[in-house]
Each structure stands twice: as C-alpha cells, then as structure tokens.
Design an enzyme around this catalytic site. Structure first.
Site, PDB file in Angstrom:
ATOM      1  N   GLU A 213       0.788  -1.231   0.000  1.00 50.32           N
ATOM      2  CA  GLU A 213       0.000   0.000   0.000  1.00 50.32           C
ATOM      3  C   GLU A 213       0.821   1.282   0.000  1.00 50.32           C
ATOM      4  O   GLU A 213       0.373   2.298  -0.523  1.00 50.32           O
ATOM      5  CB  GLU A 213      -0.936   0.006   1.221  1.00 50.32           C
ATOM      6  N   SER A 485     -34.470 -23.344 -26.621  1.00 52.44           N
ATOM      7  CA  SER A 485     -35.462 -22.703 -27.486  1.00 52.44           C
ATOM      8  C   SER A 485     -36.064 -21.451 -26.879  1.00 52.44           C
ATOM      9  O   SER A 485     -36.781 -20.724 -27.572  1.00 52.44           O
ATOM     10  CB  SER A 485     -36.579 -23.697 -27.808  1.00 52.44           C
TER      11      SER A 485
END
Length: 842
Positions: A213, A485
């Site tokens: 960091e 479908s």
C-alpha cells in the site's frame, strides 16, 4: 514668504506669465552644446545679450542667491504662489537638465500610439521587472498563502483514534420489503471487534501491508509528493492507481468522507501530516490495520484473520499476510479466486522488491486457501443471495463494500413478500417427488412496469460439503446456462427489427433440413411443420429448422445477439451472460449462455410493450439519519426501435407468437389473465461409460413467460452437463418441471388481482411479406464445422450447441399431431452432435 496671493516668491516681482516666452534676440543654442553662458556666474544687473533665456528680467534682487533651478517666468497675479516642486506650474520637469528645452529635436521618440519608444536595454529591464512581479505573485499565491492556510488547518483538526473509528464500523444494515415491512438485517461477521496493540500484530503483516500500500511509509511525512504526482498523471491519462499514503487512507476511513473535492483532500493532507508529527510509525500502521476493511464483512486485521483463516492475527504467516494485504484494494472481490490470486501475487512481489522477504522465500510460498464461507439462514437475517445482489447494485452506485457497514443504512428493496413466498412455494411444490439429487432450480420474477425484481430464488443458501460441513450455496439465479429454445423470441425480434418479415411470414418447417455441412432436425412429430410454415406456428411448435433458417440465411447471428441485449440481457463484462455470435445462437446452444435473472428481465420488455426498464433490486437507501443516500432511476426506453410505437409493435408481435406456446405445452394462464411464454431445453452430451439412457437425457430446462404485470423465468437443470432424470426416470423437458413451477408461481402471484390482457397491435408480416423457404444449402458459416450426413439415431459425437426437448423420438413426418397428441411443444437443435440436430419438444 510673500503674503500677496498674486505675487511670487519673496523679493521677486509677480510672475507676468505662466510659461516662459522665448526671447526673439538670441539664437538657439547649437545641438549638443550647453546654453550660452552655461557655467558662468551671472552678476547682478539687467540681463545682457549673453544671459540665459530663463533668467528673470528686471532689477536685481538684493541678497538673492543664484537659483538652483531655472526660474519660472512671471505668472498672472490672480494665481497663488506655487511650490517649487510643482513642475507643471513652474515650467520645469523632473527630467534631465538637457530635457528642459522644448525643442522637438530633444523630445523622446514615440510610436503611433504616443508611447515612448524604448531602447533594447530599457525593454529588457522592463521585461524582467514584470517577470519578477509575476514570480512574486505566484510565490505568494502558491507558497505563502497555502503555507499559512496549512498551519491554520493543522491546528484546527484532530486525528481520530482507532477506538472511535471502530465504534462507527460494523453497523448492521436493515433490509425492507417493497411494502416497507422488515425483511431482515445484514450483520457484519467481524462483530466482536478487537483493537490490537503494535506488539500483537506480526511484523510480517505490517511489512506486507507497507509493501503493498505505501512503500515510502517509513520515510514520508504523511503524504508522498511523488505519489500525488503519479495519481494526477494517472487521472489525466485514464490510468490506474492513487497517491494516498497509509496515513491518508487511515484518515479517509476514519472520517468516512470519500468526496472527490479539494477541501476534503486538503483536510486529509493536514490530518495525515499531523498524525505523523504526533505518533510513531509503529502506532500509525497498527491504527491503520485495526480499522481497514478486508472483505467478508471483516474490519480490522483480527477480524480478517478469523474470517479468512479461522485464526488470530498473531498466527498469520507470510503467505496469509500477503493475501490479506493484497485484498485491501479490492475487498469486494475477495471471493473471486482469480482476483484473490492476482492480489496475493502482487503483494508478494512487492515484498521482494522492498527486501522484506527474499526471492527464494517467495518461490517457496503457496497460495493460502481461505476457509469456506457459510451464510447461515437464520430468522431475522436477510437472504444472502438477495443481499449479494443488493450490495452489487449499491457498489455500482457509490455505496461500496468498504462503507456498506458504516452508514447504518436502511435498504428498501423491490422484493414483494407475496411474490417471494409464491416463488419459494412454487419451487417446493414442483420439486416434490423428484429423486435425482443433481436437479437444481432457480426462479426470478420482474415487474415489467418498473424493472424491479419482485421475487428472487437462487436455490438453497447452505449446502453440505464433502465432509458434511455447511458451505455457502451457489446462486443459480445468477448463473448463466444455455437457454435452448427460449432464445427463439430474440430470433424473431431481430427478424422484425431488420424489416425482413413478421409472424405470418413462412419458412420450410420440415424435419432434417440441410444447412451447408449441418443437418438440423426437429424434436419429433409435434415439432415439425409444413414446407410453408408460418413463423407464428413455428414458434408454437418450436420448429428448429424454421428458426435456424431464419438466422443463418436472413438475419445472421449478430442482430440476434443485439436483439437480446436490446431486450435486457447483459453479457460480460457488465453481466454474467454470454451471447456468442455463431449460428448456434439461433437455438440457444453452443457458447451462448444466459442467467435466469437476465431472461426474466428480457421477457419483461416484451410484456412491457417494448419499453426496457433497468432491472434492479433497490428502490431507495437511507442512512442512519434517514437521509436519502440512493434512489433507483425511473426511466424507460424503447428497446427495439427509436420509435416507441414501432418498439411496442415488435414486442406485441412477439407476444402474439408466444401466446400459443402456453396451451401447446399443456400449461395454463391464470383465470382472467392473458399470458405468453416459451420453453427451452439443452441436451446432455453422451460420454462413453454412461448408461444408454443418458443418450436421450437433457441437462438444462427452462420456462420463461409473462402476463402484463409480471415476467418470470424458471430454470431446472444441473451443475454442468449432467444427464438428468425426472421422478418417473424419464428425461426432463421445459414443460415437465420448469413449466409447472412457472404456472404455479403465476397463479399464486395473480390470485385475487383484476384480470388483464395484452394491448392489441398491428400484425407485422403477412402474405405480402412472405419469405420463401431456403432449399439450397447456403455457405456454411458455423464456427463449429459439422458433418453433412443426417444420423439415423441419436449421435454420440461432441456437442457444441445442444438444446433439445424431446418427448417423442425423431420423425420425418410432416403431419404434426394435435396438441393433445404431443406432450408439449418445444423445439430445439443440436447442431454439434455429429451433424444431426435433435429437436426439443418440451
């Protein structure tokens, strides 16, 4: 001084004139020379020929010293005496001696604007004088004033302690149903917060976080100028990465203010600087680790160690420390394996760069697998799948995961308690008697008039692991599957969007049609149609050959994918679905996969007269002071055309074609309500070693349908490509389990509500728009490459587009039976199975 207001200086006569008059006698002095008599002392007496022209005429003045400056000519007596320094009155100037002559040849040259023309040296001097003034102004503006303001801010702000910050973190979030009754609370897992001392946090954890960091943490004064410049550069160039130090991150978390403003950033810099002047570095990193968010609802390193590894922070090793350090930047994606692994790798590499661990130690470390996360569904606790969807939505609108538990938020969802109860009951009733342990299910319902999700069931939230332990279940409502479908309405939508025809247009709906190298079959006698089959009838019977012909030879795959997106399907990266642009998309197979929630949202656009509304779970959010923190946008856009009337007409025609599917699939609409929908099925790929019955088995089934007030998608299938069986040992289809679940839900949801019908629209397509069937095989543009020999039975070849519903065996009969002779009417396609497509007849 002479008291006469009209007189001159003492001992002098009044000035006869304001300006001296040039005498006529003496000639002008030669250029470059002094005036006549210059340097000679003039005695008293009248002016002689050699006297200077400015010397006063008249009798000599007694005891009058020689003038230090040229004397003024006399002025009118009405004027008061002027001071000698008033040059404009006494006829002198403050220029050089030689400039006192008014001869034009001694006046400075001027430009056309009357300004003096300067020499190069004068221009240079003036330019540098201006530069110095500008630099001085800039120095005051950017150094002196900010320094004074910074000192004032420094003494005006305070740095919050970790204890005070912890008191504001970990607040429960309260969820409400659409009727404002409480749904439950989301309580953070890191509830028993423990603030650790610097000695209780391992050095390896501190080093992992510093390396990941803020590498300059040990030397910076609370902010890093280089980091700030990098952040500015990244913003300008659209890059990634910020310039915040650990101290700044602590202040931002402690204040809870993430507003993108100069005031907030200025105060943050002052506080972080003050923090570094007040505390030691070991105290600062410890304070940071005690409040930062790591994911899994864990604030602080102690809670994170317990949530991810089930151990105290003091027992964390280098690999575990690296993972937690890496997750600080992306805590909301902690459960994504790829993200977690990438962040772990970044953290370890930076630890090596900063010489916190050696390259040899780095090579020996293995990724630490976090413990399984289980969400126990308890009374008063919100459903974890709904919670996750809400958090995802909030994060996209500014309430990110790291602040989610800090605002004391109240979330008002769109979930209708009646609809949610109906969904859970319908699923439970539909799954009674089923013995296949591989069967899974999901149901999502969306309001076509608002886009709000009314019901959301993704399956059980807790499942048993291999050793009988509780594990977090998978949200199947958010998992994409082959739609089969149920994709055909998008085929028809694209067909009408392009103006190619409509529901009365005709195609060849016969069985076993050849398309290049690919042979497409219908599911059975009930799925085949005549050589002049209308699109409307083909939709009812789910004739694969019609829709495959429509996409391959008329619309092409791209517009079909676009029609699905227009309706509301969200493909990656914005969503989880995938609309793959090959011929398999025509019948919902291959790599085309759509989640149940996307299917419900897309069909809701058909139900909503072609108006697309953003699917959402959150109506509004308020904070602990009941102030509005977020409200869902209320907007609708025409989905299938820029013209609202045209979009409504297209949606209405799709609805008209889907109405007949309901009775053909032996399903019913609620009393007094019109409904429409489509089934879909995906065939299982048979593998050697499986029983023969697996050759005709299916792996995924669907029923998606709607009334004017609700759209619902039901999926029943397996985790992957598994041969599924119903309670009678037969293959399952869209109309056999998913269909009845859908019918039950719609019936329960609309019970006691007024009847409703779809708006009538003008039919698109007719005799004038009839499309002739394509008998000549087109050039094959299917990426899968299929054989051209039609099979005599189910093929065992590999499948890339497998969507089947088949109750009856394949047949070449072109005389379709009545709906009573066919158990359902859903067609499908399996173009990847060795060249033979088997239909779906659900």
């Amino acid at each position: 001084m002479n008291d006469d207001p009209h007189g001159g200086w003492p001992g002098q006569d009044p000035d006869p004139a304001r300006r001296p008059q040039r005498p006529a006698g003496p000639p002008r002095r030669p250029a470059g020379g002094p005036p006549p008599g210059y340097g000679q002392r003039q005695g008293p007496g009248p002016q002689g020929p050699g006297q200077a022209p400015w010397q006063r005429q008249g009798p000599p003045q007694q005891q009058q010293p020689p003038p230090r400056r040229p004397q003024r000519p006399p002025v009118a007596p009405q004027h008061e005496p002027d001071l000698i320094t008033h040059h404009e009155h006494n006829g002198t100037t403050d220029r050089g001696y030689d400039d006192q002559y008014e001869d034009e040849q001694y006046a400075p040259e001027t430009d056309e604007n009357g300004k003096p023309i300067l020499t190069p040296a004068q221009r240079k001097k003036r330019r540098w004088r201006r530069i110095r003034r500008v630099l001085l102004a800039l120095f005051c503006l950017f150094v002196v004033i900010p320094a004074i303001a910074f000192v004032i801010t420094y003494f005006a702000v305070d740095v919050p302690s970790p204890q005070s910050v912890a008191a504001t973190q970990g607040q429960a979030v309260t969820y409400y149903y659409a009727d404002n009754t409480e749904m439950g609370k989301d309580v953070p897992k890191g509830g028993n917060r423990k603030i650790l001392t610097p000695e209780q946090i391992p050095d390896i954890v501190k080093k992992a976080v510093i390396a990941t960091e803020d590498a300059s943490f040990e030397t910076n004064s609370g902010f890093d100028i280089g980091g700030i410049l990098r952040a500015v550069y990244n913003q300008v160039t659209a890059g990634k990465g910020g310039g915040s130090t650990i101290s700044q991150q602590y202040i931002k978390v402690a204040s809870g203010d993430d507003e993108s403003s100069l005031t907030r950033k200025w105060t943050e810099l002052a506080k972080s600087f003050k923090m570094n002047q007040t505390y030691e570095k070991k105290d600062i990193i410890s304070a940071y680790l005690n409040i930062i968010y790591f994911g899994r609802g864990a604030y602080g390193i102690e809670s994170a160690a317990q949530a991810f590894f089930g151990k105290p922070a003091g027992e964390l090793n280098a690999s575990e420390a690296a993972l937690l350090a890496g997750l600080i930047q992306q805590p909301g994606r902690s459960e994504n394996p790829k993200v977690a692994n990438d962040r772990w790798t970044v953290a370890l590499n930076r630890m090596v760069e900063n010489k916190f661990i050696s390259a040899a130690d780095r090579a020996n470390l293995q990724f630490p697998t976090p413990i399984p996360q289980a969400d126990k569904q308890q009374a008063g606790v919100v459903n974890p799948f709904i919670r996750d969807k809400v958090k995802e939505e909030l994060a996209a609108n500014g309430i990110t995961d790291d602040v989610y538990y800090r605002g004391g938020y109240k979330v008002y969802t769109t979930i209708d308690p009646k609809a949610q109860a109906a969904a859970e009951q319908a699923v439970a009733d539909g799954m009674k008697g089923q013995t296949d342990e591989n069967l899974l299910n999901a149901l999502v319902a969306v309001d076509p008039k608002t886009g709000g999700v009314k019901a959301y069931y993704g399956g059980p939230s807790i499942v048993k692991g291999p050793n009988g332990q509780d594990l977090k279940g998978r949200d199947w409502a958010n998992t994409p599957q082959n739609p089969g479908s149920s994709m055909k309405p998008f085929d028809l939508t694209a067909y009408m969007q392009l103006g190619k025809g409509g529901i009365n247009s005709t195609f060849d709906g016969s069985n076993n049609r050849q398309f290049g190298k690919q042979t497409i079959r219908n599911a059975g006698p009930g799925s085949s149609c005549s050589a002049q089959c209308t699109v409307s009838e083909a939709m009812q019977r789910s004739a694969n050959t019609v829709f495959y012909d429509m996409v391959v030879n008329v619309t092409k795959p791209g517009p079909v994918a676009q029609a699905a997106k227009d309706a509301g399907v969200k493909p990656a990266p914005d969503g989880v679905s995938e609309l793959f642009g090959d011929n398999n998309i025509a019948l919902g197979g291959g790599k085309t996969v759509i989640s149940p929630e996307d299917m419900a949202a897309a069909y809701a656009t058909f139900a909503g007269d072609g108006q697309r509304r953003a699917k959402h779970f959150v109506a509004k959010v308020t904070n602990s002071q009941d102030e509005a923190a977020y409200s869902a946008p209320e907007e609708a856009k025409p989905a299938f055309s820029d013209d609202s009337d045209k979009s409504k007409q297209i949606a209405g025609n799709v609805t008209e074609s889907l109405k007949g599917v309901i009775p053909f699939s032996k399903l019913k609409c609620p009393n007094g309500h019109e409904c429409a929908g489509k089934t879909g099925t995906q065939q299982h790929t048979y593998r050697p070693g499986e029983p023969a019955s697996a050759k005709d088995a299916n792996s995924q089934t669907w029923m998606v349908g709607y009334t004017p007030s609700i759209s619902a998608a039901v999926w029943v299938g397996g985790d992957g490509d598994k041969a599924l069986k119903g309670k009678n040992g037969k293959s399952i289809f869209g109309s056999t389990i998913a269909g009845p679940i859908w019918e039950k839900f719609i019936s329960l949801y609309t019970k006691g509500t007024p009847g409703e019908r779809f708006d009538k629209v003008k039919i698109i397509g007719g005799d004038e728009n009839t499309v002739p069937s394509t008998q000549t095989p087109p050039e094959d543009n299917d990426d899968q490459g299929q054989t051209s020999t039609p099979p005599t039975g189910p093929s065992t070849g590999p499948s890339s587009s497998r969507n089947e519903d088949e109750e009856n065996p394949p047949s070449s009969s072109k005389n379709p039976p009545t709906s009573s002779e066919n158990n359902g009417g859903e067609g499908g396609n399996n173009p990847g199975r060795g060249g033979g497509g088997r239909g779906d007849n659900g």
